[in-house]
Design a protein around this motif. Structure first.
Motif, PDB file in Angstrom:
ATOM      1  N   TRP A  31       0.838  -1.221   0.000  1.00 29.01           N
ATOM      2  CA  TRP A  31       0.000   0.000   0.000  1.00 29.01           C
ATOM      3  C   TRP A  31       0.862   1.257   0.000  1.00 29.01           C
ATOM      4  N   TRP A  32       2.003   1.168  -0.644  1.00 31.48           N
ATOM      5  CA  TRP A  32       2.904   2.317  -0.707  1.00 31.48           C
ATOM      6  C   TRP A  32       2.627   3.143  -1.964  1.00 31.48           C
ATOM      7  N   GLU A  37       6.209   7.286  -0.280  1.00 28.62           N
ATOM      8  CA  GLU A  37       6.208   5.816  -0.272  1.00 28.62           C
ATOM      9  C   GLU A  37       6.680   5.269  -1.611  1.00 28.62           C
ATOM     10  N   ASN A 296       5.653  -0.032  14.503  1.00 31.42           N
ATOM     11  CA  ASN A 296       5.090  -0.952  13.507  1.00 31.42           C
ATOM     12  C   ASN A 296       6.148  -1.211  12.448  1.00 31.42           C
ATOM     13  N   ASP A 298       7.024  -2.887   8.802  1.00 30.77           N
ATOM     14  CA  ASP A 298       6.551  -3.462   7.541  1.00 30.77           C
ATOM     15  C   ASP A 298       7.396  -4.696   7.249  1.00 30.77           C
ATOM     16  N   LYS A 334      12.254   6.218   3.218  1.00 32.28           N
ATOM     17  CA  LYS A 334      10.909   5.870   3.720  1.00 32.28           C
ATOM     18  C   LYS A 334      10.524   6.653   4.966  1.00 32.28           C
ATOM     19  N   HIS A 374      -1.561   0.101  14.163  1.00 29.74           N
ATOM     20  CA  HIS A 374      -0.977  -0.588  13.014  1.00 29.74           C
ATOM     21  C   HIS A 374      -0.760  -2.074  13.273  1.00 29.74           C
TER      22      HIS A 374
HETATM   23  C1  BGC Z   1       2.783   1.344   7.071  1.00 37.78           C
HETATM   24  C2  BGC Z   1       3.675   2.354   6.399  1.00 37.78           C
HETATM   25  C3  BGC Z   1       2.856   3.233   5.487  1.00 37.78           C
HETATM   26  C4  BGC Z   1       1.691   3.838   6.235  1.00 37.78           C
HETATM   27  C5  BGC Z   1       0.820   4.756   5.413  1.00 37.78           C
HETATM   28  C6  BGC Z   1       1.584   1.996   7.691  1.00 37.78           C
HETATM   29  O1  BGC Z   1       0.701   1.015   8.152  1.00 37.78           O
HETATM   30  O2  BGC Z   1       3.486   0.627   8.064  1.00 37.78           O
HETATM   31  O3  BGC Z   1       4.713   1.739   5.692  1.00 37.78           O
HETATM   32  O4  BGC Z   1       3.681   4.227   4.925  1.00 37.78           O
HETATM   33  O5  BGC Z   1       0.882   2.788   6.735  1.00 37.78           O
HETATM   34  O6  BGC Z   1       0.449   4.195   4.214  1.00 37.78           O
END
Ligand code: BGC
Length: 416
Positions: A31-32, A37, A296, A298, A334, A374
């Motif tokens: 979802w980047w 992102e 959180n 990823d 990031k 998250h």
């Molecule tokens: C993710 C991030 C992301 C953010 C917004 C979070 O849940 O860990 O990597 O950038 O959501 O999209």
């Protein structure tokens, strides 16, 4: 066959296998999709390209990954899971419990991941002693991103307590800007609430969100946390409803809003816009939370695949993700910090260096907690029930904080 011929045949075989491995693509669900992102994603794509791992993109927009997880469920139900999936916390363990994930233990053992990945992350990267996901970063949610000029215009220092925060927000309002850049989506409100509750103390945070203790969820401290959340609602603009998080970041970047309470992926947006920490913006821990971190991480979980080539491509992707040089290059863009303890902080800006130091300190002191918002504090059913109450409270649906806290205790009990 002579020895030589046999050796030649083996080498030829290896070549064939290698070229097959290299031909394999990985289809990646993630979802980047914001500017920052996407810039970070390109670091990953480019790195994999140098290793001849092809990339098939499956983006599903939406911070926190809720929409991505719905799309994933549909693909798995259809019997066609993507190869690699961006995933958070308890979702990884849930999929492992369903037997849907591949096993990365061979590459993890060969590369010594056990020794370099913090234990808190390993709790979500391993199941039944097997590595099931490769952590690419550590984000944390208890941050506030402040427009430096807007802060200077208040004549006040960056806030370190709730009262100081309220004073800065009030002054920003007087100065004619929207004090709080915010997007009205449940996961964004939950992200703000991570910081608000942590600001009431690590004990409350842990008892309520991780231990799911009914007394903490429904008690007077949680009531006060909700009163603070309700107060924050008075600092957002009229158009906040449904706004994406990166548009709220943009409001802070261009000075329309004073600050945003958001995880450090927000920094990726500031950097993408050419902004410099300390000059154009200020990063602080949510007032009252310095010393504690709600994290959180990823991770890329690999779904079961049939062919050896596909398995090899997954292992190669996991190996690339865990490379220390890559972890530095990726996380600098990031906004997050590396998921390994042995990556130097030289390439990181001041906010990144602070993020790395804060994480190490919290890890040592027992003040590192999984982010509720998250998916690192409790499984999805509890998280979603918590979201509902938080969003309702933010939108004024309860008489006061005490009523919201009582509703939270009830909702969490029902979700278990
Ligand atoms: C993710 C991030 C992301 C953010 C917004 C979070 O849940 O860990 O990597 O950038 O959501 O999209």
């Amino acid at each position: 066959m002579t020895m030589m011929k046999r050796g030649f045949a083996a080498a030829a075989m290896l070549l064939v296998t290698t070229s097959l491995v290299h031909a394999e693509d990985v289809e990646v669900l993630h979802w980047w999709t914001s500017g920052g992102e996407a810039a970070a994603l390109n670091v990953l794509k480019d790195d994999l390209a140098t290793k001849s791992i092809g990339w098939v993109d499956m983006p599903v927009a939406g911070g926190g990954g809720e929409a991505a997880m719905t799309a994933l469920r549909a693909r798995v139900t259809a019997g066609d899971p993507p190869t690699a999936v961006q995933m958070l916390g308890f979702d990884i363990l849930d999929w492992a419990g369903e037997g849907a994930l591949g096993d990365l233990t061979e590459v993890a053992t060969a590369e010594g991941w056990d020794a370099v990945v913090p234990a808190a992350l390993q709790g979500f990267s391993k199941a039944d002693g097997k590595w099931i996901a490769a952590p690419v970063n550590v984000h944390s949610t208890n941050w506030v991103w402040i427009n430096k000029a807007a802060l200077d215009a208040t004549g006040l220092a960056a806030p370190t307590t709730w009262d100081e925060l309220v004073a800065v927000l009030d002054k920003m309002k007087e100065n004619g800007i929207t004090p709080l850049g915010h997007g009205g989506q449940p996961w964004q409100e939950a992200t703000v609430f991570d910081g608000v509750v942590l600001g009431m103390g690590g004990d409350l945070y842990k008892k309520a969100f991780i231990d799911l203790d009914p007394a903490a969820l429904g008690g007077p401290e949680m009531a006060e946390a909700f009163n603070r959340l309700i107060k924050l609602r008075s600092y957002v603009d009229d158009n906040f409803s449904g706004r994406d998080w990166n548009l709220a970041s943009a409001m802070v970047i261009n000075g329309e809003a004073g600050m945003q309470m958001m995880g450090d992926w927000a920094k990726g947006e500031f950097l993408k816009a050419g902004k410099v920490p300390g000059t154009d913006f200020v990063c602080i821990r949510f007032p009252g939370t310095q010393g504690s971190v709600t994290f959180n991480s990823d991770q890329f979980a690999m779904f079961n695949v049939e062919s050896d080539e596909a398995k090899a491509a997954q292992a190669a992707m996991a190996s690339a993700i865990m490379n220390p040089t890559f972890q530095s290059a990726f996380n600098v863009v990031k906004g997050s910090v590396p998921a390994r303890t042995d990556v130097p902080n030289d390439a990181f800006d001041d906010c990144g260096k602070k993020g790395m130091a804060d994480l190490a300190e919290a890890n040592t002191n027992g003040t590192l907690f999984g982010s509720m918002a998250h998916g690192h504090a409790a499984p999805a059913a509890v998280k979603n029930a918590t979201y509902d109450v938080i969003t309702a409270a933010f939108n004024g649906e309860y008489a006061d904080g005490a009523a919201a806290a009582a509703a939270l205790a009830e909702a969490v009990a029902a979700a278990q």
